[in-house]
Write an enzyme that holds these catalytic residues in place. Structure first.
Site, PDB file in Angstrom:
ATOM      1  N   PRO A  13       0.934  -1.018  -0.056  1.00 20.92           N
ATOM      2  CA  PRO A  13      -0.187  -0.234  -0.213  1.00 20.92           C
ATOM      3  C   PRO A  13       0.813   1.254  -0.049  1.00 20.92           C
ATOM      4  CG  PRO A  13      -0.727  -1.361   2.050  1.00 20.92           C
ATOM      5  CD  PRO A  13       0.401  -2.200   1.427  1.00 20.92           C
ATOM      6  N   GLU A  14       0.665   2.100  -1.100  1.00 24.29           N
ATOM      7  CA  GLU A  14       1.118   3.530  -0.464  1.00 24.29           C
ATOM      8  C   GLU A  14       0.176   4.795  -0.578  1.00 24.29           C
ATOM      9  OE1 GLU A  14       2.754   3.735  -4.743  1.00 24.29           O
ATOM     10  OE2 GLU A  14       3.335   1.677  -4.730  1.00 24.29           O
TER      11      GLU A  14
ATOM     12  N   HIS B 241      -4.227 -15.116  10.613  1.00 23.31           N
ATOM     13  CA  HIS B 241      -3.837 -14.237  10.253  1.00 23.31           C
ATOM     14  C   HIS B 241      -4.086 -12.726  10.691  1.00 23.31           C
ATOM     15  CE1 HIS B 241      -1.604 -16.864   6.950  1.00 23.31           C
ATOM     16  NE2 HIS B 241      -3.104 -17.143   6.781  1.00 23.31           N
TER      17      HIS B 241
ATOM     18  N   ARG C 224       1.476 -11.587   5.870  1.00 25.64           N
ATOM     19  CA  ARG C 224       3.233 -11.967   6.090  1.00 25.64           C
ATOM     20  C   ARG C 224       4.100 -10.821   7.292  1.00 25.64           C
ATOM     21  NH1 ARG C 224       4.103 -10.943   0.047  1.00 25.64           N
ATOM     22  NH2 ARG C 224       6.703 -11.613   0.658  1.00 25.64           N
TER      23      ARG C 224
END
Ligand SMILES: [Zn+2]
Length: 294
Positions: free
Chosen positions: A2-3, A94, A114
């Site tokens: 994400p930016e 998660h 992750r």
């Protein structure tokens, strides 16, 4: 990853749901390395009872502004998702951080398969440090063409790594740097000091244009990103060059090329973005084109 537009989209989603909420409890925290600061005991004892007063963003950090001068800052890194749900997401393996809200019927979950995502609970001093670690916000009213011109002229650096540097300019990553350089007609390997003021002004406009359009489209979903409601973004349907290697440039039809710059896959049109400084009239940003499949 994400930016700025993706984090801004999530912040705007949460801004309609969280202000006024009280954090009841830290319902789940099973990945301790997620919390960068403060210590785990302080993190878990400070949050309960705090009210969310606002939601914001700084660079790629999502900010929950709490009472007592505290700020809960979340960085999604590679695969993080943050959202409010009406059921407890603690059973999901998660989802590593869950905050129970209000009467315990709503939950804020940070899901991150992750495990690169990070959380900081900051006091006023910590917030100031975070704020000053980053360059100007490109969509701020205070960020003018002259400010970008100053950045370009004081860094003797190739454009792509310069624009990726968060301490120089906040929030841009691989997607939006490639898109902005294409829109401005500038090669990613151009040295920043070779740009004319006009070229710098076009770059300023291009950066703001690609970011604004991406926010309007809910961000770009390549794989993991979802907005604050769990929905995919749509901006990936409008990419001009990013991940379009071999497909025609939307402006001139030349196949898009992919090169490596600063260890990053970099997409460009070899005609619209000449390697040498343009000697003719500069290329003007074009209006957004229609969506295309790829
Ligand atoms: Zn082209």
């Amino acid at each position: 990853m994400p930016e700025l537009p993706e984090v801004e989209t999530i912040a705007r989603n949460l801004a309609t749901q969280l202000p006024g909420c009280q954090i009841l409890a830290v319902e789940k925290l099973d990945w301790e390395r997620m919390v960068e600061t403060p210590s785990l005991p302080l993190f878990q004892s400070t949050l309960p009872g705090r009210c969310v007063q606002g939601v914001g963003r700084r660079a790629k950090w999502l900010l929950l502004l709490l009472d007592g001068g505290w700020t809960l800052a979340l960085h999604l890194r590679m695969s993080g998702r943050v959202g409010v749900s009406g059921s407890n997401p603690s059973a999901d393996r998660h989802t590593h951080l869950v905050l129970a809200l209000d009467d315990g019927r709503r939950f804020l979950g940070f899901r991150d398969p992750r495990k690169f995502g990070r959380v900081r609970l900051l006091d006023a001093g910590g917030f100031t440090k975070l704020h000053t670690a980053y360059g100007p916000e490109p969509l701020s009213d205070q960020f003018r063409p002259a400010d970008l011109a100053h950045i370009l002229s004081t860094h003797h650096t190739r454009l792509k790594p310069l624009l990726l540097n968060q301490a120089v300019l906040a929030g841009l990553g691989n997607i939006y740097v490639d898109e902005a350089l294409w829109l401005a007609g500038l090669h990613p390997l151009r040295c920043s000091t070779t740009l004319t003021f006009t070229e710098g002004s076009h770059l300023h406009a291009a950066i703001r244009s690609v970011l604004t359009a991406a926010i309007q489209r809910g961000g770009s979903t390549l794989r993991d990103y979802r907005d604050g409601y769990g929905e995919r973004g749509h901006n990936q349907e409008y990419f001009s060059v990013y991940r379009r290697t071999g497909q025609p440039c939307p402006r001139c039809g030349t196949p898009i090329e992919r090169i490596r710059v600063a260890q990053r896959g970099t997409h460009l049109c070899p005609v619209c973005q000449p390697a040498a400084p343009a000697t003719h009239s500069p290329i003007h940003p074009s209006p957004p084109h229609s969506p295309h499949s790829h």
